[in-house]
Write a protein that holds these residues in place. Structure first.
Motif, mmCIF file in Angstrom:
data_model
loop_
_atom_site.group_PDB
_atom_site.id
_atom_site.type_symbol
_atom_site.label_atom_id
_atom_site.label_comp_id
_atom_site.label_asym_id
_atom_site.label_seq_id
_atom_site.Cartn_x
_atom_site.Cartn_y
_atom_site.Cartn_z
ATOM 1 N N GLY A 24 42.528 40.628 34.816
ATOM 2 C CA GLY A 24 42.185 39.362 34.076
ATOM 3 C C GLY A 24 43.145 38.354 34.463
ATOM 4 N N GLY A 25 42.226 36.988 34.670
ATOM 5 C CA GLY A 25 43.034 35.811 35.237
ATOM 6 C C GLY A 25 43.239 34.925 34.114
ATOM 7 N N LEU A 45 46.306 40.683 41.585
ATOM 8 C CA LEU A 45 45.424 40.042 40.373
ATOM 9 C C LEU A 45 43.968 40.651 40.680
ATOM 10 C CD1 LEU A 45 44.811 38.256 37.859
ATOM 11 C CD2 LEU A 45 44.298 36.555 39.552
ATOM 12 N N VAL A 46 43.486 41.283 39.687
ATOM 13 C CA VAL A 46 42.163 41.905 39.774
ATOM 14 C C VAL A 46 41.312 41.092 38.670
ATOM 15 C CG1 VAL A 46 40.563 43.709 39.634
ATOM 16 C CG2 VAL A 46 42.796 43.968 40.750
ATOM 17 N N SER A 47 40.202 40.068 38.996
ATOM 18 C CA SER A 47 39.528 39.308 38.249
ATOM 19 C C SER A 47 38.529 38.394 38.794
ATOM 20 C CB SER A 47 40.472 38.594 37.396
ATOM 21 O OG SER A 47 39.807 37.847 36.465
ATOM 22 N N ARG A 67 39.026 39.053 43.864
ATOM 23 C CA ARG A 67 37.748 38.360 42.994
ATOM 24 C C ARG A 67 36.918 39.430 42.612
ATOM 25 N NH1 ARG A 67 37.953 32.283 44.364
ATOM 26 N NH2 ARG A 67 39.914 31.893 45.417
ATOM 27 N N ARG A 68 37.026 40.306 41.731
ATOM 28 C CA ARG A 68 36.104 41.290 41.211
ATOM 29 C C ARG A 68 36.621 41.913 39.892
ATOM 30 N NH1 ARG A 68 38.384 45.975 41.658
ATOM 31 N NH2 ARG A 68 40.116 46.271 43.364
ATOM 32 N N ARG A 69 35.723 42.590 39.267
ATOM 33 C CA ARG A 69 36.021 43.305 38.105
ATOM 34 C C ARG A 69 36.912 44.436 38.339
ATOM 35 N NH1 ARG A 69 33.736 41.100 33.480
ATOM 36 N NH2 ARG A 69 31.848 39.712 34.100
#
Length: 408
Positions: A24-25, A45-47, A67-69
């Motif tokens: 989550g960002g 960071l995964v978001s 940049r992904r879920r």
């Protein structure tokens, strides 16, 4: 007993170089990421999106961004995880994966389902304060703030007990009011073993020091054949080499007519570390306390601070009084009570208007503060008639005539 009623076991995680995953960002990530980066963690960071502040950290190379879920397996190699997405199902799945791989996991949406809680954290000079109060984060923050503030302002003493490298702190004590010393200066005072104090320092603070602290009045150091400043320098060096925490408490700022650089140079020559703590200079604070701004829109675009301890006609004077007389802004004189008559005559002789307003503020910011007003033509006589004595700050310029509510 419900496990949520059991107090958490506090521990400090050493995450330097270790993989930390933040899911989550949004705002939670924005708040947590700086501390993780400061801890040296390898942050991923995964978001699919991020706030501008988080993006700035990515652009600076502090955080790696995928940049992904969230996907199953993201936490397999992590040491610590922060789960803060807006998808409850993803949060639950990530939390289950963390449990499977024995990864400490913080959840922003469900603290009861987390295996770790983020304490309210603060830092002060190498001390980390972390407070947990279970399900009451506001109370945690309040306790944290109280402890950190106490450490910073010296009201909560936490002296060092391990051997220290000899050092001296040159602390600017401000104009006299004990509340106007800096937070860092007050903390160093609370940690001191020896305080060598000037007459113009905030004397009230000396009464608050523990009984074991040796307080030395710099004006009463036995000089013998040595010059006064040399004797002070020697005292600083002697006590520092004895392993004491030494504070040189000075009025105002150490480097504004305070001879602080001479002391710093002497300490450097003796191989002793020196910390300079700036202070609020009386040149701006005392006029302000008397309701005088040293600058004001449409009235003064500059102010000049001058030492008046040397008469204008003295060959050793370094001041260009003729140039000062031509200025249109504010002139602030320190240590000038004895010579104000001669200074005023010199300024008038070089073209400054004799009707220029002048204010003398004696004992500024203290309970004994008083203000005496005059003009450049009358200030010498007025100071004598009113019995003005040092310490006093003298302000010359149109700003003296301003009153609250007046507009320039």
């Amino acid at each position: 007993m419900d496990r949520n009623d059991v107090p958490a076991y506090p521990v400090g995680l050493r995450l330097s170089g270790r993989r930390v995953v933040v899911l989550g960002g949004g705002q939670v990530a924005q708040r947590r990421l700086p501390s993780l980066v400061a801890a040296g963690a390898d942050v991923v960071l995964v978001s699919p999106s991020a706030t501008p502040s988080v993006e700035a950290m990515v652009d600076a190379g502090e955080v790696r961004w995928e940049r992904r879920r969230y996907q199953q397996g993201d936490l397999a190699d992590a040491w610590y995880a922060v789960v803060a997405t807006d998808d409850p199902q993803a949060n639950a799945a990530a939390s289950a994966e963390a449990e499977q791989h024995r990864v400490w996991c913080v959840r922003s949406d469900d603290a009861d389902a987390a295996t770790a809680w983020t304490p309210a954290t603060g830092r002060s000079e190498g001390v980390t304060v972390a407070v947990l109060t279970g399900s009451d984060p506001r109370r945690s923050a309040a306790v944290r703030d109280a402890v950190v503030e106490g450490l910073r302002d010296g009201t909560l003493a936490a002296p060092h007990h391990r051997a220290r490298t000899p050092s001296v702190a040159l602390v600017g004590g401000g104009p006299g009011d004990p509340d106007l010393i800096t937070v860092r200066g007050r903390r160093l005072l609370a940690e001191a073993d020896v305080v060598i104090a000037d007459r113009l320092g905030p004397r009230d603070l000396l009464d608050e020091l523990p009984p074991h602290v040796e307080v030395i009045d710099a004006a009463k150091i036995p000089y013998g054949r040595a010059m006064a400043q040399e004797a002070i320098n020697n005292a600083l060096i002697e006590h520092a080499k004895a392993g004491k925490a030494v504070v040189r408490l000075k009025g105002g700022d150490p480097f504004v007519f305070g001879r602080g650089m001479e002391e710093a140079q002497a300490l450097a020559e003796a191989g002793i570390a020196c910390t300079v703590v700036p202070g609020i200079s009386s040149s701006i604070s005392v006029p302000a306390a008397a309701g005088i701004p040293v600058t004001h829109r449409g009235v003064a675009h500059e102010f000049t601070v001058v030492s008046g301890h040397v008469a204008p006609d003295d060959p050793s004077s370094l001041v260009d009084w003729a140039a000062l007389a031509r200025l249109h802004g504010t002139l602030v004189l320190l240590m000038a009570v004895e010579r104000i008559g001669a200074i005023a005559r010199t300024l008038i002789a070089h073209g400054r208007d004799a009707d220029t307003p002048v204010a003398i503020v004696q004992e500024g910011t203290t309970a004994a503060q008083r203000r005496v007003d005059a003009t450049l033509a009358t200030v010498g006589r007025t100071a004598a008639d009113e019995g003005v004595r040092p310490p006093a700050v003298i302000v010359i310029g149109d700003v003296v005539a301003l009153r609250l509510g007046n507009r320039g």
